[in-house]
Design a protein around this motif. Sequence first.
Motif, PDB file in Angstrom:
ATOM      1  N   GLU A  90       0.545  -1.322  -0.054  1.00 59.44           N
ATOM      2  CA  GLU A  90      -0.324   0.165   0.253  1.00 59.44           C
ATOM      3  C   GLU A  90       0.780   1.089  -0.119  1.00 59.44           C
ATOM      4  O   GLU A  90       0.441   1.981  -0.550  1.00 59.44           O
ATOM      5  CB  GLU A  90      -0.930   0.338   1.103  1.00 59.44           C
ATOM      6  N   GLU A  91       2.263   1.668   0.752  1.00 56.79           N
ATOM      7  CA  GLU A  91       3.032   2.400   0.375  1.00 56.79           C
ATOM      8  C   GLU A  91       3.612   2.146  -1.028  1.00 56.79           C
ATOM      9  O   GLU A  91       3.322   3.742  -1.158  1.00 56.79           O
ATOM     10  CB  GLU A  91       4.155   2.265   1.372  1.00 56.79           C
ATOM     11  N   LEU A 106      -5.821   1.298 -10.234  1.00 60.81           N
ATOM     12  CA  LEU A 106      -4.520   0.942 -11.564  1.00 60.81           C
ATOM     13  C   LEU A 106      -3.535   0.795 -10.972  1.00 60.81           C
ATOM     14  O   LEU A 106      -2.897  -0.131 -11.356  1.00 60.81           O
ATOM     15  CB  LEU A 106      -4.956   2.258 -11.987  1.00 60.81           C
ATOM     16  N   ALA A 107      -2.939   1.612 -10.153  1.00 61.87           N
ATOM     17  CA  ALA A 107      -1.722   0.828  -9.658  1.00 61.87           C
ATOM     18  C   ALA A 107      -1.550   0.109  -8.712  1.00 61.87           C
ATOM     19  O   ALA A 107      -0.663  -1.076  -8.417  1.00 61.87           O
ATOM     20  CB  ALA A 107      -1.360   2.503  -8.077  1.00 61.87           C
ATOM     21  N   ARG A 108      -2.980  -0.477  -8.193  1.00 65.13           N
ATOM     22  CA  ARG A 108      -3.160  -1.535  -7.184  1.00 65.13           C
ATOM     23  C   ARG A 108      -3.086  -2.723  -7.449  1.00 65.13           C
ATOM     24  O   ARG A 108      -2.688  -3.887  -7.716  1.00 65.13           O
ATOM     25  CB  ARG A 108      -4.161  -1.105  -6.467  1.00 65.13           C
ATOM     26  N   SER A 109      -3.756  -2.939  -9.007  1.00 69.73           N
ATOM     27  CA  SER A 109      -3.714  -3.930 -10.017  1.00 69.73           C
ATOM     28  C   SER A 109      -2.584  -4.135 -11.407  1.00 69.73           C
ATOM     29  O   SER A 109      -2.795  -5.347 -11.805  1.00 69.73           O
ATOM     30  CB  SER A 109      -5.143  -3.934 -10.803  1.00 69.73           C
ATOM     31  N   PRO A 139       0.103 -11.067 -10.305  1.00 68.89           N
ATOM     32  CA  PRO A 139      -0.833 -11.523  -9.423  1.00 68.89           C
ATOM     33  C   PRO A 139      -3.104 -11.288 -10.113  1.00 68.89           C
ATOM     34  O   PRO A 139      -3.193 -12.299 -10.087  1.00 68.89           O
ATOM     35  CB  PRO A 139      -0.807 -10.580  -7.977  1.00 68.89           C
ATOM     36  N   ASP A 140      -3.001 -10.375 -11.251  1.00 69.38           N
ATOM     37  CA  ASP A 140      -4.494 -10.145 -11.555  1.00 69.38           C
ATOM     38  C   ASP A 140      -4.692 -10.674 -12.484  1.00 69.38           C
ATOM     39  O   ASP A 140      -5.998 -11.055 -13.484  1.00 69.38           O
ATOM     40  CB  ASP A 140      -4.899  -8.861 -11.623  1.00 69.38           C
ATOM     41  N   GLY A 141      -3.869 -12.419 -12.787  1.00 69.67           N
ATOM     42  CA  GLY A 141      -4.299 -13.084 -13.864  1.00 69.67           C
ATOM     43  C   GLY A 141      -3.779 -12.591 -15.387  1.00 69.67           C
ATOM     44  O   GLY A 141      -3.620 -13.364 -16.531  1.00 69.67           O
TER      45      GLY A 141
END
Length: 189
Positions: A90-91, A106-109, A139-141
Amino acid sequence: MSDVRPAQAGPRHWAHYVSGRFDETGVRFPLVHPADGAVIGTVPEADAGTVDRAVRAARSALDGPWGSSTVEERCAVLRRIADGMEARFEEFVAAEVADTGKPASLARSVDIPRGIANFRAYADLAWGRPEQAFATAVPDGTRALNSTVRPSCRARSAVLHSCGPSFARGARYAPRKRTGREFPVESRG
């Protein structure tokens, strides 16, 4: 938390990191959030002395223990970087959002998972993959396309095609850590 502006206690003030120490020298300039124009911190501009110290530190590292480290040791460093990015996920999302103004979703996925995947991919490449293009699982496939080039001599430069700073950081630093060599990088895209 807003999707384009992470919660923050106040402006942050960054420093250079040279030879294992933070260095505050240089004229400071504002770091402006691209989505709303707010000043979110300050960053020092590297002066000639700071650049010279950084170059000397890089050369010293190459001539010292880092340059003589084994492939296994360098791969372990790359994997620890990826693990650290995951632990502070998260940082990294917040930093990416502040740096680019893009949505946190978007940054997270995409961006942070791809940066993590890049460090792991380059660690794996050190084990002898030949010159080729290959897919990296995210990781999101989804999958990301990467390529390797094995020059017959020491790498002199690299050109990156990227869409965000976190991806670029992984793509810039992982090959350097993998090979134990420093070289200039140009980012495009």
